[in-house]
Design an enzyme around this catalytic site. Sequence first.
Site, short mmCIF file in Angstrom:
data_model
loop_
_atom_site.label_atom_id
_atom_site.label_comp_id
_atom_site.label_asym_id
_atom_site.label_seq_id
_atom_site.Cartn_x
_atom_site.Cartn_y
_atom_site.Cartn_z
CE LYS A 164 -4.04 -2.11 0.48
NZ LYS A 164 -5.11 -2.00 -0.52
CE LYS A 266 -9.80 -5.81 -3.69
NZ LYS A 266 -9.40 -4.63 -2.98
MG MG Z 1 -7.01 -2.27 -4.19
#
Ligand code: MG
Length: 372
Positions: A164, A266
């Site tokens: 991240k 997702k």
């Molecule tokens: Mg992502």
Amino acid sequence: MRIRVVEICRLDLVLLNALRTSVGEHGRRPVLIIRIITDEAEGFGECSALGEPTYTEEYSDAAEAVLIDHLIPRLMRNSSDDLPVERRISSLDAVRGHPMAKAAIEMALLDAELRAREISLASYLGATQSNIPAGANISIGTPDEVIAAVAQTMVAGYQRIKCKIAPGHDLEVVRALREVYPKVVLSLDANGAYDYDNPEHRFILRALDGFDLTAIEQPLAPDDLLGHARLAKDLETAILLDESVTTLGMLRVAIALGACDGISVKPARVGGILIAAKMHELCVDAGLHLAIGGMLETGIGRAAALAVGALPGFDLPGDLGGSERYFSPDLTLPHELRNGQLIVPSGLGIGVIPLENVIASARVRNRLFQAS
Ligand code: MG
């Protein structure tokens, strides 16, 4: 298939490793589990909405309310009719948005239906892989913190790393990481933290291009498809969209604009397994890359995501990890890492059965809806 009972269960779990991203920290993990009992079989679904509306607008309290007040009552209107899953799901279309709440119902319906038909979700979808490479998400941090976290995951057997990033935690971190791990399969995820109109941000994103990255995921805000289209022209590194791709319609727009080289799918975030499978098809036809993404799911949602990630078009490292990174105990028998891979469940339905005692110990409340 006729529906007899729907149960919604609110659980409060705590993640073993809190995940720090550009939009905040996820440590507490509220989860909604849907159990649907039909005249033929029983199925389970997981709603992956997070505790706060920071990653997407949807969050667990709102998902619980919309399920109880709007979605489950609609589902129950024709509970005693013998209807296929697709018909039942289309009865939820009248409610706008709330993809993760809808995905939970869809997963439970599919699980029950496929158990009754005695096939696995993976074979129903046309999955071609029996295991898929696991990936680890690394929180935002200082170079030393990130290097230490990467070292730990590599010792555990992970060979694919996704870090991240956010402004102030980017170039220096990636440079330091590449000095220690010049060859590791590495991608970055900014969760929309950069602004194409900010020259400093553009400079950083262009500089990241030189670090042999597999992909940079969602560098710009979810609604900035034009910015992504410009950036995709600027960079050699593949641009993946995650938060931007909310529906099949948005995916078609992204493809038409050339806003990405691929997407992170997702199933929960896009509204379910069947929509995720259609996105897979669209991307394969358009020559786009695909990565399977995780939503910090329990073993239930992870089982379904593994089946989707085993479809043939998923060619980029995903970020599904083993249960040991998320929950102890998990809600199912743990998804274990073997040689850096996760096994795609091959049992009936989603291929896992929730552990009643673990659910009972994490349960905050539940609601039952009986067919009339
Ligand atoms: Mg992502």
